[in-house]
Design a protein around this motif. Sequence first.
Motif, mmCIF file in Angstrom:
data_model
loop_
_atom_site.group_PDB
_atom_site.id
_atom_site.type_symbol
_atom_site.label_atom_id
_atom_site.label_comp_id
_atom_site.label_asym_id
_atom_site.label_seq_id
_atom_site.Cartn_x
_atom_site.Cartn_y
_atom_site.Cartn_z
ATOM 1 N N ALA A 39 55.040 6.066 4.022
ATOM 2 C CA ALA A 39 56.012 5.781 5.092
ATOM 3 C C ALA A 39 55.612 6.504 6.379
ATOM 4 C CB ALA A 39 57.417 6.201 4.657
ATOM 5 N N ALA A 40 55.122 7.727 6.261
ATOM 6 C CA ALA A 40 54.646 8.457 7.443
ATOM 7 C C ALA A 40 53.423 7.762 8.039
ATOM 8 C CB ALA A 40 54.312 9.901 7.076
ATOM 9 N N LEU A 41 52.532 7.291 7.172
ATOM 10 C CA LEU A 41 51.354 6.550 7.634
ATOM 11 C C LEU A 41 51.784 5.252 8.320
ATOM 12 C CD1 LEU A 41 48.305 6.165 7.838
ATOM 13 C CD2 LEU A 41 48.332 5.304 5.478
ATOM 14 N N LEU A 42 52.796 4.602 7.799
ATOM 15 C CA LEU A 42 53.324 3.388 8.420
ATOM 16 C C LEU A 42 53.871 3.689 9.816
ATOM 17 C CD1 LEU A 42 54.195 0.420 8.404
ATOM 18 C CD2 LEU A 42 56.237 1.134 7.122
ATOM 19 N N ALA A 43 54.568 4.804 9.970
ATOM 20 C CA ALA A 43 55.115 5.165 11.286
ATOM 21 C C ALA A 43 53.996 5.395 12.302
ATOM 22 C CB ALA A 43 55.983 6.419 11.158
ATOM 23 N N THR A 59 48.156 -6.073 9.898
ATOM 24 C CA THR A 59 48.006 -6.315 8.465
ATOM 25 C C THR A 59 48.250 -5.030 7.680
ATOM 26 O OG1 THR A 59 46.396 -8.063 8.908
ATOM 27 C CG2 THR A 59 46.415 -7.133 6.680
ATOM 28 N N ALA A 60 47.696 -3.941 8.165
ATOM 29 C CA ALA A 60 47.873 -2.650 7.491
ATOM 30 C C ALA A 60 49.348 -2.259 7.453
ATOM 31 C CB ALA A 60 47.063 -1.576 8.205
ATOM 32 N N ALA A 61 50.060 -2.471 8.535
ATOM 33 C CA ALA A 61 51.481 -2.128 8.587
ATOM 34 C C ALA A 61 52.266 -2.924 7.551
ATOM 35 C CB ALA A 61 52.034 -2.373 9.991
ATOM 36 N N GLU A 62 51.958 -4.199 7.427
ATOM 37 C CA GLU A 62 52.654 -5.026 6.438
ATOM 38 C C GLU A 62 52.344 -4.571 5.016
ATOM 39 O OE1 GLU A 62 55.121 -7.082 7.091
ATOM 40 O OE2 GLU A 62 54.777 -6.428 9.147
ATOM 41 N N ARG A 63 51.081 -4.270 4.752
ATOM 42 C CA ARG A 63 50.690 -3.809 3.408
ATOM 43 C C ARG A 63 51.318 -2.456 3.089
ATOM 44 N NH1 ARG A 63 44.515 -3.850 2.866
ATOM 45 N NH2 ARG A 63 45.027 -3.312 0.727
ATOM 46 N N LEU A 64 51.369 -1.569 4.068
ATOM 47 C CA LEU A 64 52.002 -0.271 3.863
ATOM 48 C C LEU A 64 53.502 -0.441 3.579
ATOM 49 C CD1 LEU A 64 50.196 1.749 6.658
ATOM 50 C CD2 LEU A 64 50.089 2.244 4.201
ATOM 51 N N ALA A 65 54.152 -1.299 4.331
ATOM 52 C CA ALA A 65 55.581 -1.548 4.125
ATOM 53 C C ALA A 65 55.839 -2.107 2.722
ATOM 54 C CB ALA A 65 56.113 -2.506 5.192
ATOM 55 N N PRO A 77 61.226 0.334 4.057
ATOM 56 C CA PRO A 77 61.181 1.529 4.907
ATOM 57 C C PRO A 77 61.820 1.268 6.263
ATOM 58 C CG PRO A 77 59.032 0.475 4.867
ATOM 59 C CD PRO A 77 59.907 -0.265 3.882
ATOM 60 N N ALA A 78 62.392 2.309 6.830
ATOM 61 C CA ALA A 78 62.929 2.214 8.189
ATOM 62 C C ALA A 78 61.746 2.175 9.146
ATOM 63 C CB ALA A 78 63.808 3.414 8.485
ATOM 64 N N ARG A 79 61.819 1.292 10.106
ATOM 65 C CA ARG A 79 60.722 1.175 11.072
ATOM 66 C C ARG A 79 61.286 1.237 12.474
ATOM 67 N NH1 ARG A 79 56.635 -3.348 9.083
ATOM 68 N NH2 ARG A 79 55.400 -2.406 10.740
ATOM 69 N N ALA A 80 60.574 1.963 13.316
ATOM 70 C CA ALA A 80 60.980 2.087 14.714
ATOM 71 C C ALA A 80 60.541 0.845 15.474
ATOM 72 C CB ALA A 80 60.343 3.333 15.330
ATOM 73 N N ALA A 81 61.345 0.472 16.423
ATOM 74 C CA ALA A 81 60.983 -0.653 17.277
ATOM 75 C C ALA A 81 59.832 -0.245 18.177
ATOM 76 C CB ALA A 81 62.185 -1.078 18.114
ATOM 77 N N ALA A 82 58.940 -1.174 18.434
ATOM 78 C CA ALA A 82 57.790 -0.897 19.300
ATOM 79 C C ALA A 82 58.258 -0.851 20.749
ATOM 80 C CB ALA A 82 56.732 -1.969 19.105
ATOM 81 N N ILE A 83 58.351 0.351 21.265
ATOM 82 C CA ILE A 83 58.813 0.552 22.639
ATOM 83 C C ILE A 83 57.710 1.277 23.397
ATOM 84 C CG2 ILE A 83 60.525 1.658 24.109
ATOM 85 C CD1 ILE A 83 62.451 1.536 21.736
ATOM 86 N N THR A 84 57.341 0.731 24.520
ATOM 87 C CA THR A 84 56.344 1.412 25.341
ATOM 88 C C THR A 84 57.065 2.311 26.328
ATOM 89 O OG1 THR A 84 56.300 -0.440 26.885
ATOM 90 C CG2 THR A 84 54.662 -0.441 25.126
ATOM 91 N N THR A 85 56.533 3.498 26.476
ATOM 92 C CA THR A 85 57.102 4.457 27.428
ATOM 93 C C THR A 85 56.028 4.795 28.448
ATOM 94 O OG1 THR A 85 56.399 6.349 26.127
ATOM 95 C CG2 THR A 85 58.582 5.451 25.639
ATOM 96 N N GLY A 86 56.391 5.534 29.432
ATOM 97 C CA GLY A 86 55.423 5.931 30.452
ATOM 98 C C GLY A 86 54.370 6.884 29.914
ATOM 99 N N ARG A 87 54.684 7.601 28.851
ATOM 100 C CA ARG A 87 53.760 8.595 28.309
ATOM 101 C C ARG A 87 53.323 8.165 26.907
ATOM 102 N NH1 ARG A 87 55.912 14.425 27.269
ATOM 103 N NH2 ARG A 87 55.505 13.883 25.142
ATOM 104 N N GLU A 88 52.269 7.419 26.829
ATOM 105 C CA GLU A 88 51.774 6.933 25.540
ATOM 106 C C GLU A 88 50.958 8.015 24.845
ATOM 107 O OE1 GLU A 88 52.758 4.168 24.269
ATOM 108 O OE2 GLU A 88 53.786 3.571 26.086
#
Length: 140
Positions: A39-43, A59-65, A77-88
């Motif tokens: 789950a940490a690797l998925l995050a 593909t890796a994310a789906e297989r990990l999930a 697993p809980a997954r965070a939404a893909a949000i882009t911020t100013g500080r990547e």
Amino acid sequence: MYEPIRTKSVHSTMAGTPDDFPHRTREEELDIQLAGHLAALLAVTDDLRVVAPTADLDTAAERLAEQVTRLRGGRAPARAAAITTGREPNADALHRRAHTLAARALVVAASRADTAAAILAAERMDAHTAALQPRALASH
């Protein structure tokens, strides 16, 4: 000289019988640990998908999930939404973190004799190692 102890031990009165609290088997403990590492690797993989999106990471994310869901008895697993911020975050730092997490997952998967998870962890280690290779080698 010393007076003998006349009361029962705190430990024996607090614990009561061994059935008073749930016990897990070694396999259940390893499942929990492996699910946590995956789950940490998925995050981290999801973070990498924001910074440097590729089909391989998708593909890796789906297989990990899928593996985390299997190990958690069907709970996704809980997954965070893909949000882009100013500080990547730095992609190389994320690849190093992902490699470390994949290595930990590989150790637990091997200990648990979980072939599917071990293969996935080894593949992710290879992918993150390749991503960390100097860019000059990729152009040759």
